[in-house]
Design a protein around this motif. Structure first.
Motif, PDB file in Angstrom:
ATOM      1  N   SER A   1       0.876  -1.433   0.251  1.00  0.00           N
ATOM      2  CA  SER A   1      -0.010  -0.458  -0.258  1.00  0.00           C
ATOM      3  C   SER A   1       1.364   1.031   0.058  1.00  0.00           C
ATOM      4  O   SER A   1       1.917   1.170  -0.203  1.00  0.00           O
ATOM      5  CB  SER A   1      -1.068   0.596   1.263  1.00  0.00           C
ATOM      6  N   GLY A   2       0.731   2.137   0.310  1.00  0.00           N
ATOM      7  CA  GLY A   2       1.583   3.731   0.646  1.00  0.00           C
ATOM      8  C   GLY A   2       1.362   4.095   2.009  1.00  0.00           C
ATOM      9  O   GLY A   2       2.183   5.262   2.588  1.00  0.00           O
ATOM     10  N   GLY A   3       1.943   2.657   3.008  1.00  0.00           N
ATOM     11  CA  GLY A   3       1.763   3.100   4.219  1.00  0.00           C
ATOM     12  C   GLY A   3       2.642   2.434   4.904  1.00  0.00           C
ATOM     13  O   GLY A   3       3.481   2.162   3.899  1.00  0.00           O
ATOM     14  N   TYR A   4       2.927   2.317   6.288  1.00  0.00           N
ATOM     15  CA  TYR A   4       4.163   2.303   6.445  1.00  0.00           C
ATOM     16  C   TYR A   4       4.498   0.360   6.824  1.00  0.00           C
ATOM     17  O   TYR A   4       5.530   0.469   6.467  1.00  0.00           O
ATOM     18  CB  TYR A   4       4.042   2.713   7.845  1.00  0.00           C
ATOM     19  N   ASP A   5       4.149  -0.003   6.728  1.00  0.00           N
ATOM     20  CA  ASP A   5       4.281  -1.647   7.426  1.00  0.00           C
ATOM     21  C   ASP A   5       4.873  -2.645   5.789  1.00  0.00           C
ATOM     22  O   ASP A   5       5.617  -2.644   5.875  1.00  0.00           O
ATOM     23  CB  ASP A   5       2.967  -2.367   7.878  1.00  0.00           C
ATOM     24  N   SER A   6       4.002  -1.852   5.298  1.00  0.00           N
ATOM     25  CA  SER A   6       4.131  -2.921   3.546  1.00  0.00           C
ATOM     26  C   SER A   6       5.186  -2.160   3.048  1.00  0.00           C
ATOM     27  O   SER A   6       6.615  -2.690   2.881  1.00  0.00           O
ATOM     28  CB  SER A   6       2.841  -2.224   3.265  1.00  0.00           C
ATOM     29  N   GLY A   7       5.024  -0.540   3.308  1.00  0.00           N
ATOM     30  CA  GLY A   7       5.928   0.350   2.870  1.00  0.00           C
ATOM     31  C   GLY A   7       7.967  -0.722   3.748  1.00  0.00           C
ATOM     32  O   GLY A   7       9.193  -0.850   2.880  1.00  0.00           O
ATOM     33  N   ALA A   8       7.540  -0.735   4.656  1.00  0.00           N
ATOM     34  CA  ALA A   8       9.235  -1.293   5.189  1.00  0.00           C
ATOM     35  C   ALA A   8       9.604  -3.137   5.066  1.00  0.00           C
ATOM     36  O   ALA A   8      10.568  -2.870   4.566  1.00  0.00           O
ATOM     37  CB  ALA A   8       8.358  -1.989   7.049  1.00  0.00           C
ATOM     38  N   ILE A   9       8.398  -3.149   4.278  1.00  0.00           N
ATOM     39  CA  ILE A   9       8.356  -4.761   4.004  1.00  0.00           C
ATOM     40  C   ILE A   9       9.491  -5.092   3.436  1.00  0.00           C
ATOM     41  O   ILE A   9      10.567  -5.300   2.658  1.00  0.00           O
ATOM     42  CB  ILE A   9       7.878  -5.783   4.154  1.00  0.00           C
ATOM     43  N   ALA A  10       8.840  -3.494   1.350  1.00  0.00           N
ATOM     44  CA  ALA A  10       9.462  -3.964   0.498  1.00  0.00           C
ATOM     45  C   ALA A  10      11.017  -2.975   0.360  1.00  0.00           C
ATOM     46  O   ALA A  10      11.432  -3.388  -0.291  1.00  0.00           O
ATOM     47  CB  ALA A  10       8.354  -2.593  -0.202  1.00  0.00           C
ATOM     48  N   LEU A  11      10.889  -2.151   1.600  1.00  0.00           N
ATOM     49  CA  LEU A  11      12.400  -1.454   2.268  1.00  0.00           C
ATOM     50  C   LEU A  11      13.503  -1.882   1.884  1.00  0.00           C
ATOM     51  O   LEU A  11      14.683  -2.357   1.588  1.00  0.00           O
ATOM     52  CB  LEU A  11      12.310  -0.091   2.568  1.00  0.00           C
ATOM     53  N   ALA A  12      13.067  -3.477   2.972  1.00  0.00           N
ATOM     54  CA  ALA A  12      13.818  -4.082   3.158  1.00  0.00           C
ATOM     55  C   ALA A  12      14.378  -5.736   2.695  1.00  0.00           C
ATOM     56  O   ALA A  12      15.459  -5.199   2.141  1.00  0.00           O
ATOM     57  CB  ALA A  12      13.803  -4.649   4.694  1.00  0.00           C
ATOM     58  N   LEU A  13      13.789  -5.912   1.718  1.00  0.00           N
ATOM     59  CA  LEU A  13      13.612  -6.659   0.310  1.00  0.00           C
ATOM     60  C   LEU A  13      14.242  -6.007  -0.471  1.00  0.00           C
ATOM     61  O   LEU A  13      15.270  -6.622  -1.242  1.00  0.00           O
ATOM     62  CB  LEU A  13      11.886  -7.108  -0.143  1.00  0.00           C
ATOM     63  N   HIS A  14      14.277  -4.747  -0.664  1.00  0.00           N
ATOM     64  CA  HIS A  14      14.703  -3.906  -1.953  1.00  0.00           C
ATOM     65  C   HIS A  14      16.216  -3.904  -1.653  1.00  0.00           C
ATOM     66  O   HIS A  14      16.922  -4.099  -2.171  1.00  0.00           O
ATOM     67  CB  HIS A  14      14.924  -2.542  -1.661  1.00  0.00           C
ATOM     68  N   GLN A  15      16.711  -3.377   0.040  1.00  0.00           N
ATOM     69  CA  GLN A  15      18.220  -3.373   0.464  1.00  0.00           C
ATOM     70  C   GLN A  15      18.601  -4.411   0.880  1.00  0.00           C
ATOM     71  O   GLN A  15      20.156  -4.736   0.591  1.00  0.00           O
ATOM     72  CB  GLN A  15      18.309  -3.213   1.771  1.00  0.00           C
ATOM     73  N   LEU A  16      17.680  -5.515   0.968  1.00  0.00           N
ATOM     74  CA  LEU A  16      18.730  -7.173   0.653  1.00  0.00           C
ATOM     75  C   LEU A  16      18.577  -7.696  -0.521  1.00  0.00           C
ATOM     76  O   LEU A  16      19.717  -8.705  -0.335  1.00  0.00           O
ATOM     77  CB  LEU A  16      17.826  -8.231   1.812  1.00  0.00           C
ATOM     78  N   GLY A  17      18.497  -6.857  -1.145  1.00  0.00           N
ATOM     79  CA  GLY A  17      18.341  -8.094  -2.938  1.00  0.00           C
ATOM     80  C   GLY A  17      18.038  -8.807  -3.344  1.00  0.00           C
ATOM     81  O   GLY A  17      18.173  -9.733  -3.699  1.00  0.00           O
ATOM     82  N   VAL A  18      16.990  -9.264  -2.516  1.00  0.00           N
ATOM     83  CA  VAL A  18      15.328  -9.837  -2.623  1.00  0.00           C
ATOM     84  C   VAL A  18      14.706  -9.573  -3.573  1.00  0.00           C
ATOM     85  O   VAL A  18      13.737  -9.121  -3.294  1.00  0.00           O
ATOM     86  CB  VAL A  18      14.715 -10.499  -1.490  1.00  0.00           C
ATOM     87  N   PRO A  19      14.599  -9.816  -4.934  1.00  0.00           N
ATOM     88  CA  PRO A  19      13.350 -10.054  -5.582  1.00  0.00           C
ATOM     89  C   PRO A  19      12.079 -10.712  -5.006  1.00  0.00           C
ATOM     90  O   PRO A  19      12.199 -11.603  -4.314  1.00  0.00           O
ATOM     91  CB  PRO A  19      13.750 -10.487  -7.288  1.00  0.00           C
ATOM     92  N   PHE A  20      11.165  -9.769  -5.294  1.00  0.00           N
ATOM     93  CA  PHE A  20       9.721 -10.839  -5.320  1.00  0.00           C
ATOM     94  C   PHE A  20       8.688  -9.632  -6.123  1.00  0.00           C
ATOM     95  O   PHE A  20       8.845  -8.582  -6.734  1.00  0.00           O
ATOM     96  CB  PHE A  20       8.934  -9.510  -3.790  1.00  0.00           C
TER      97      PHE A  20
END
Length: 435
Positions: free
Chosen positions: A180-199
């Motif tokens: 979504s545009g909110g905090y929780d899903s954003g944190a998961i997406a950001l962590a995946l991005h920083q870890l280099g995990v495709p999703f």
């Protein structure tokens, strides 16, 4: 004999401790028997993961029932008198419906309590099978330290990133999220991005700020394959019918300390968020998505469904203002920390995901992440809505709908046409509050 559902993330470390070789076991489940043999019932306190476990020990005549600290994986049990045979029966299962079909009365069925390993004694046998179990002891899995002494959120961010890493290590299947545009899903997406995990990322167009969703889509590209779903009325109705037909008929209750079969509130299949999550799961499965990273638990632990002291939803426990002493009186654990909406929304996500054959994982409920939040000073907790999450997002300049809380109501903005629309954007949340 051991029955096991879920994932043990530290099984390689346990394998090395038990055998000297971290590659001693082909997969996580194989570590459980040697761990029980070494440490007895306390072995569950050494497990890092999301799980439900039943251990039947015929030599010691003991039965162990345990979930992880927050009961992310369901576990039901019952002891009842079988009138036909005149004997006592005991059963344990992931779903209540299994016990009911086995003959357990509704009032006899109980969900295993969170953060509690229950040890039962076996009494009586028939054809070599123990038939009666009664409580002997209860063992907490995690004892949280309630000191509030940390003056920064960096350790929380590191713990959260590690929790996402644990849940995406050594993957055999594709990961997907609702964004979504909110905090929780954003944190998961950001962590995946920083870890280099495709999703895979999905958004169900409902009440979101689509400008923020679009910005996130561009920011995450190409690591995330993003899809915007806009359901038609017919598709939404069909998804609801699918859940009514196939989803476990669990009715969730918001404010009950120990849920019993006889209590009533709302079927999972009646929840609009569950219907929207079902649509996301269906789309993800068509592209090989089997592991769903959920934002569930963040609202219960970090914000208490409140913003700046104002309750956003009726099931907020204390208005989101944390006291200077968490151990004072009966404050901890607050009503939704283990139970209440925590249990209800976890079951909603577990059962909806299970209906599609997907596995949900919950980085916000990793005990290390929860502990880091509890350690934050109370004035730091209260300084900003979801302060540690906000700091994580802000440090990366990740597009966010700041100071906004939009529940996931997938029945909004339904189209009248027959076909599901798609395009740029990324996922909705299946939790009660969305994020």
């Amino acid at each position: 004999f051991i029955l096991f559902n879920g994932e043990i993330y530290n099984y390689r470390a346990l394998a090395k401790e038990l055998t000297g070789n971290e590659d001693a076991f082909a997969s996580d489940g194989f570590v459980l028997q040697p761990a029980y043999a070494r440490w007895g019932a306390r072995f569950v306190t050494r497990l890092q993961g999301e799980f439900a476990i039943v251990v039947l020990d015929l030599r010691r005549r003991r039965l162990l029932l345990s979930t992880d600290a927050f009961s992310t994986k369901p576990l039901w049990y019952a002891t009842w008198h079988d009138a036909a045979s005149g004997r006592e029966r005991f059963g344990a299962a992931s779903y209540e419906s299994v016990l009911r079909r086995a003959g357990a009365p509704r009032a006899a069925c109980l969900m295993a309590a969170p953060n509690e390993a229950l040890v039962l004694a076996l009494n009586g046998e028939g054809a070599g099978v123990p038939q009666l179990a009664y409580p002997v002891s209860k063992l907490p899995l995690v004892t949280f330290d309630l000191r509030q002494h940390k003056t920064h959120t960096r350790d929380w961010v590191a713990a959260f990133r590690e929790a996402v890493a644990l849940r995406t290590a050594r993957l055999k299947h594709r990961v997907f999220i609702g964004l979504s545009g909110g905090y929780d899903s954003g944190a998961i997406a950001l962590a995946l991005h920083q870890l280099g995990v495709p999703f895979l990322a999905y958004n169900v167009r409902a009440r979101e700020d689509m400008d923020v969703v679009a910005q996130r889509t561009r920011w995450l590209h190409p690591k995330a394959e993003s899809t915007l779903l806009q359901l038609t009325r017919a598709e939404f109705a069909e998804e609801a019918r699918f859940l009514r037909r196939y989803c476990e008929p669990y009715r969730f209750v918001m404010h009950k300390a120990r849920l019993r079969c006889g209590q009533r509130e709302k079927l999972v299949s009646e929840d609009k968020g569950a219907v929207g999550l079902s649509a996301v799961l269906r789309a993800a499965r068509s592209r090989g998505g089997l592991i769903y990273l959920s934002g569930s638990g963040a609202d219960e632990i970090i914000s208490d469904y409140a913003m700046n002291g104002t309750k956003l939803f009726a099931h907020s426990c204390f208005g989101g203002i944390f006291p200077s002493n968490l151990s004072a009186g009966s404050f901890f654990p607050w009503c939704n920390f283990f139970e209440g909406s925590q249990r209800s929304y976890l079951m909603k996500e577990e059962l909806t995901a299970g209906t599609h054959g997907a596995e949900a994982r919950y980085p916000f409920l990793d005990p290390a992440v929860v502990q880091e939040f509890l350690w934050l000073r109370h004035d730091l907790k209260n300084a900003e809505y979801k302060k540690p999450v906000a700091d994580f997002l802000r440090a990366a300049a990740f597009p966010t709908a700041w100071e906004t809380k939009v529940g996931f109501s997938a029945n909004h903005n339904l189209r009248s046409g027959k076909d599901r629309g798609s395009g740029g954007g990324s996922g909705g949340s299946g939790s009660g509050g969305g994020g």
